[in-house]
Design an enzyme around this catalytic site. Sequence first.
Site, mmCIF file in Angstrom:
data_model
loop_
_atom_site.group_PDB
_atom_site.id
_atom_site.type_symbol
_atom_site.label_atom_id
_atom_site.label_comp_id
_atom_site.label_asym_id
_atom_site.label_seq_id
_atom_site.Cartn_x
_atom_site.Cartn_y
_atom_site.Cartn_z
ATOM 1 N N SER A 174 0.812 -1.216 0.000
ATOM 2 C CA SER A 174 0.000 0.000 0.000
ATOM 3 C C SER A 174 0.846 1.268 0.000
ATOM 4 O O SER A 174 0.294 2.363 -0.065
ATOM 5 C CB SER A 174 -0.922 0.009 1.227
ATOM 6 O OG SER A 174 -1.830 -1.069 1.181
ATOM 7 N N ILE A 202 2.065 -10.372 -8.965
ATOM 8 C CA ILE A 202 1.910 -9.779 -10.291
ATOM 9 C C ILE A 202 1.135 -10.744 -11.190
ATOM 10 O O ILE A 202 1.669 -11.796 -11.601
ATOM 11 C CB ILE A 202 3.282 -9.453 -10.917
ATOM 12 C CG1 ILE A 202 4.142 -8.639 -9.941
ATOM 13 C CG2 ILE A 202 3.086 -8.721 -12.233
ATOM 14 C CD1 ILE A 202 3.524 -7.324 -9.502
ATOM 15 N N THR A 203 -0.109 -10.387 -11.492
ATOM 16 C CA THR A 203 -0.928 -11.207 -12.389
ATOM 17 C C THR A 203 -0.275 -11.284 -13.773
ATOM 18 O O THR A 203 0.215 -10.283 -14.292
ATOM 19 C CB THR A 203 -2.343 -10.613 -12.503
ATOM 20 O OG1 THR A 203 -2.962 -10.639 -11.220
ATOM 21 C CG2 THR A 203 -3.192 -11.410 -13.483
ATOM 22 N N PHE A 280 -0.799 5.351 -10.737
ATOM 23 C CA PHE A 280 -2.134 5.570 -10.181
ATOM 24 C C PHE A 280 -3.160 5.814 -11.271
ATOM 25 O O PHE A 280 -4.324 5.423 -11.140
ATOM 26 C CB PHE A 280 -2.116 6.750 -9.204
ATOM 27 C CG PHE A 280 -1.521 6.406 -7.860
ATOM 28 C CD1 PHE A 280 -1.122 5.117 -7.564
ATOM 29 C CD2 PHE A 280 -1.352 7.380 -6.894
ATOM 30 C CE1 PHE A 280 -0.568 4.797 -6.334
ATOM 31 C CE2 PHE A 280 -0.807 7.073 -5.654
ATOM 32 C CZ PHE A 280 -0.415 5.783 -5.371
ATOM 33 N N ASN A 284 -6.458 3.559 -11.751
ATOM 34 C CA ASN A 284 -7.817 4.097 -11.771
ATOM 35 C C ASN A 284 -8.650 3.451 -12.861
ATOM 36 O O ASN A 284 -9.832 3.147 -12.662
ATOM 37 C CB ASN A 284 -7.796 5.617 -11.960
ATOM 38 C CG ASN A 284 -7.800 6.363 -10.644
ATOM 39 O OD1 ASN A 284 -8.221 5.838 -9.624
ATOM 40 N ND2 ASN A 284 -7.314 7.582 -10.665
ATOM 41 N N ASN A 285 -8.044 3.242 -14.034
ATOM 42 C CA ASN A 285 -8.776 2.584 -15.116
ATOM 43 C C ASN A 285 -9.160 1.163 -14.721
ATOM 44 O O ASN A 285 -10.289 0.713 -14.964
ATOM 45 C CB ASN A 285 -7.921 2.560 -16.382
ATOM 46 C CG ASN A 285 -7.717 3.936 -16.967
ATOM 47 O OD1 ASN A 285 -8.558 4.826 -16.811
ATOM 48 N ND2 ASN A 285 -6.593 4.145 -17.643
ATOM 49 N N GLU A 408 -5.211 -3.558 -5.754
ATOM 50 C CA GLU A 408 -5.421 -2.252 -6.404
ATOM 51 C C GLU A 408 -6.068 -1.259 -5.437
ATOM 52 O O GLU A 408 -6.999 -0.531 -5.774
ATOM 53 C CB GLU A 408 -6.221 -2.417 -7.699
ATOM 54 C CG GLU A 408 -5.468 -3.289 -8.691
ATOM 55 C CD GLU A 408 -6.004 -3.224 -10.089
ATOM 56 O OE1 GLU A 408 -6.640 -2.230 -10.448
ATOM 57 O OE2 GLU A 408 -5.772 -4.201 -10.827
#
Length: 429
Positions: A174, A202-203, A280, A284-285, A408
Site C-alpha cells: 500500500s 503480479i498477475t 495511479f 484508476n482505469n 489495487e
Amino acid sequence: MSRILCMRAPRRLLSQPILATAIRNARRYASSAPQFDWEDPLASKTLLTEDELAISAMAESYCQEELAPRVLQAYRDENYDPQILREMGELGLLGATIKGWGCAGVSTVAGGLITRAVERVDSGYRSGMSVQSSLVMGGIHEFGSEELKDRYLPDMAKGKLLGAFGLTEPNHGSDPGSMEMTAREHPQKKGYYLLSGSKTWITNSPISDVLLVWAKLKETGKIRGFVVDRRDSPAGTLETPAIKNKNGLRASITGMIHLQDCPVPQENMFLEVEGLRGPFSCLNNARYGIALGTMGALEDCIARARTYALERKQFKGNPLAKYQLVQKKLADATTDAAYGTLAAIQVGRLKDEGKATPEMISMIKRQNCDRALQGARTLQEIFGGNAVSDEYGIGRHVANLYVTQTYEGQSDIHSLILGRAITGIQAFV
C-alpha cells in the site's frame, strides 16, 4: 462502436439471436408496464445505449459458453490457459476502450460491462484481462511514445503479446512511494538503463511477454515507468516465477518479477510522466473495471443462491426460499448489486466526459468490492454444508472477492483517500 467489436467476433456467436434479443428486450421494457426484474431491479439496462447492450450481450454469451465450462477445473488445478486472452482478442475485448491500434474504442461503461460478464464467471479471468487491457495496454496508450504504441498495442489487442504490470513489491504494497526497484544509467551502453529489484503478486507475470514496471531513477529518486520486453532481456536478468498454492484467484496466474541489471532502452521509458501519477492513473482505469466486475460476481452468487433456495426443500417439504431469513439475504445482496451497478454506470459516464475524479473511482471500487464480498459471504449461508463443495461455485466467488477487496487499493486505503478528500487532512503520514 460495437460494430467494430462485433466484426471481429466468431461467426458462431454472431449467428445467435442474443444480440438482437438484448436490444429488443430493453426496448420492450421501456415501452411496457413496469414489472420488477430481480436480475435488473432498478432497470439499469434502460441507461445503456444499443451499442452497450450489444457488447454486453456478446461478452456474456462468450463468457457463459466458453469460460464457464472451464472454470471449475481451472480453479482446482490452479491453471490459467493463455489461449483465453487470444480468444478475447479475437472478440475485440482487450483494450476495448482504446481508440485505434486495432482496439474497439467503446465507452467506459461498455468496457465495464465486459469486465462484469467475465467476472460473473470468475474474478481470476477478469484479473488476467484487466491487467492486459487497463494496466498494461492502458499505460502504454496513455504514457508511451507513438513508437511504443505502434510496437505493442496491435499485438496486445489480439492477445498475441501478453502483459504484466509491476508495482507492488515484497516490502511495499500500500506504500508504493517507498519502492526499492531502481533504474540506473548503463555505465557502458549509452541510451540504456539497468533495472534491478523485485515485484510480487503480479498477475500474468509468468506468461507475460511485455512487463510494465515502475522503478526509481538512481540519480534522482524519481519514479518512472519502463516497458520491459522479455524477448530483448538477456538470460539471467529477468525471472518471473509463479506464486502457487493461492486461496483465491486460482484460475488466474500470479507471480513475481525479479530484475538484475536488466537492460532497457531509454525509448522504453515513459518520458512524459514521473512520480506516482503514472501508475495511479493506470490503476484508476482498472479500478473502474473492478467496480463493475464485482457486481457480476455478486449477481452470479444471487442467481446461484436463488436457484438453490427454490429447489432445496426443508421442514415439511418447503423450499428454503419460503423463509424470512433466506429472503432477507437475497434482498440485501440484490439491493447492493443494483445500487453498485447504477453508481458504476454514473461514474463511467462522467469518466468519458472528463468529469470523474479519482475519489469517485475510489468510492465505487471500495463500496462495490466490500458489498460484493459481504453479500457473497452471506448468501453462502443459504447453501449450508453444501457451500463447502466447489461444485456449487459460491465458495470460489467468496475466496476471489476477498482478493478483489484487497488488491489495487485495499478498502481501508480507499477509505483514507475519501477521508482526505472530505476533510482535507492527510492520514497516510
